[in-house]
Write an enzyme that holds these catalytic residues in place. Structure first.
Site, PDB file in Angstrom:
ATOM      1  N   GLU A  54       0.640  -0.886  -0.056  1.00  0.00           N
ATOM      2  CA  GLU A  54       0.089  -0.006  -0.055  1.00  0.00           C
ATOM      3  C   GLU A  54       1.005   1.330  -0.210  1.00  0.00           C
ATOM      4  OE1 GLU A  54      -4.039  -0.245   1.583  1.00  0.00           O
ATOM      5  OE2 GLU A  54      -2.745   0.813   3.668  1.00  0.00           O
ATOM      6  N   LYS A  56       0.479   4.753   1.779  1.00  0.00           N
ATOM      7  CA  LYS A  56      -0.801   5.352   2.582  1.00  0.00           C
ATOM      8  C   LYS A  56       0.120   6.685   3.147  1.00  0.00           C
ATOM      9  CE  LYS A  56      -2.578   2.785   6.115  1.00  0.00           C
ATOM     10  NZ  LYS A  56      -3.768   1.566   6.425  1.00  0.00           N
ATOM     11  N   LYS A 116      -7.936   2.389  -3.567  1.00  0.00           N
ATOM     12  CA  LYS A 116      -8.691   2.162  -2.294  1.00  0.00           C
ATOM     13  C   LYS A 116      -9.223   3.414  -1.936  1.00  0.00           C
ATOM     14  CE  LYS A 116      -7.735  -0.466   2.279  1.00  0.00           C
ATOM     15  NZ  LYS A 116      -6.607  -0.054   3.122  1.00  0.00           N
ATOM     16  N   GLU A 165     -14.837  -5.810   0.853  1.00  0.00           N
ATOM     17  CA  GLU A 165     -14.489  -5.862   2.591  1.00  0.00           C
ATOM     18  C   GLU A 165     -15.119  -6.091   3.452  1.00  0.00           C
ATOM     19  OE1 GLU A 165     -11.738  -2.987   3.616  1.00  0.00           O
ATOM     20  OE2 GLU A 165     -12.675  -2.515   5.120  1.00  0.00           O
ATOM     21  N   ASN A 186     -10.858  -7.553   6.916  1.00  0.00           N
ATOM     22  CA  ASN A 186     -10.121  -6.781   7.598  1.00  0.00           C
ATOM     23  C   ASN A 186     -10.607  -7.464   8.846  1.00  0.00           C
ATOM     24  OD1 ASN A 186      -9.577  -4.335   8.700  1.00  0.00           O
ATOM     25  ND2 ASN A 186     -10.224  -2.823   7.133  1.00  0.00           N
ATOM     26  N   GLU A 216      -7.141  -8.243   5.417  1.00  0.00           N
ATOM     27  CA  GLU A 216      -6.640  -7.134   5.330  1.00  0.00           C
ATOM     28  C   GLU A 216      -5.890  -6.308   6.962  1.00  0.00           C
ATOM     29  OE1 GLU A 216      -9.228  -4.257   3.474  1.00  0.00           O
ATOM     30  OE2 GLU A 216     -10.144  -6.005   2.405  1.00  0.00           O
ATOM     31  N   SER A 217      -5.075  -5.536   7.402  1.00  0.00           N
ATOM     32  CA  SER A 217      -4.941  -4.870   8.495  1.00  0.00           C
ATOM     33  C   SER A 217      -4.522  -6.153   9.449  1.00  0.00           C
ATOM     34  CB  SER A 217      -5.938  -4.742   8.626  1.00  0.00           C
ATOM     35  OG  SER A 217      -6.517  -3.448   8.527  1.00  0.00           O
TER      36      SER A 217
END
Length: 261
Positions: A54, A56, A116, A165, A186, A216-217
């Site tokens: 990513e 970010k 995203k 998601e 997530n 994710e995460s």
């Protein structure tokens, strides 16, 4: 959910202003609108590592992650690291991103790009295509079943892959439909911001095998990925773990090489 509600309220206002400034017809005339897309889902399904890296700058939970890096270096570095795809945060107010980041990333590499964003309007999907995206993110927590259907079918008509998601079983059940390519779990609890890989583990068996499973995460170690691979996960979205370093591309390369050992 307070932060998510605030983001959605602000996003509606933002999209309303954008629509008044740049009509859909203008977006459809973009040079990138006719570009052949690269499938993120296909890349993930045939990969042994499945890393989506990513870009970010900051987030509501961590505030500043890294403001020093430029998108060109990050995108070209990720491509050299052999990631499966790159996620580009385009939200400005909460994440410090922009559509320009997507354009620069597109000019810098030839890997699948995921826009995203908090998509609450079909306009943003046209926007994604016009700025060089190959895939979009839809968040079940902020959309109805009808919206998920409408937006995912629009994305498919533009040859964009769709990553849906979810955070829990309820969101998953309302969302499963053939116009999705990937289902992402997530691991972050949106109410407490706590992260637990147990979320991915518990939902894995409920996701049909027709979809590429993405976690994710909280994916910050080789161990986390090795733990989730037996549960059928082929994609792993890694954000701040690479971005908090001085050289995300080199960091991603090292991570992927270790994963392949």
């Amino acid at each position: 959910m307070d932060i998510l509600n605030n983001i959605v309220i602000d996003k509606r206002q933002e999209v309303k202003i954008k629509k008044s400034l740049i009509p859909v017809k203008q977006l459809e005339q973009s040079v990138l609108f006719e570009r052949a897309t690269i499938s993120l889902a296909k890349n993930l399904s045939k990969s042994t590592t499945g890393i989506i890296a990513e870009h970010k700058r900051r987030s509501p939970s961590k505030e500043v992650i890294n403001h020093k890096l430029n998108v060109y270096d990050v995108a070209s570095g990720y491509e050299k690291a052999d990631v499966c795809g790159m996620s580009v945060l385009t939200d400005g107010k909460y994440f410090g991103g922009s559509l320009d980041d997507l354009l620069i990333a597109r000019a810098s590499c030839n890997i699948p790009l995921l826009r995203k964003e908090f998509i609450i309007d079909s306009y943003q999907i046209i926007e994604a295509k016009a700025h060089g995206a190959d895939a979009i993110l839809l968040i079940a927590a902020i959309l109805t079943k009808d919206q998920i259907k409408q937006y995912s079918e629009l994305a498919k008509s533009l040859n964009l892959d769709v990553l849906l998601e979810v955070h829990n079983e309820e969101e998953l059940h309302k969302s499963i439909m053939p116009s999705l390519d990937m289902i992402g779990v997530n691991n972050r609890n949106l109410k407490t911001f706590e992260v637990s890989l147990e979320t991915s583990k518990s939902l894995s068996s409920l996701i049909p095998n027709d979809f590429v499973k993405v976690s994710e995460s909280g994916i910050s170690s080789i161990d986390a990925i090795k733990t989730l691979q037996p549960f059928g996960y082929k994609g792993f979205l890694i954000g701040e773990n690479f971005m908090k370093t001085d050289n995300p591309g080199a960091n991603a390369k090292q991570f992927i090489e270790s994963l392949n050992l």
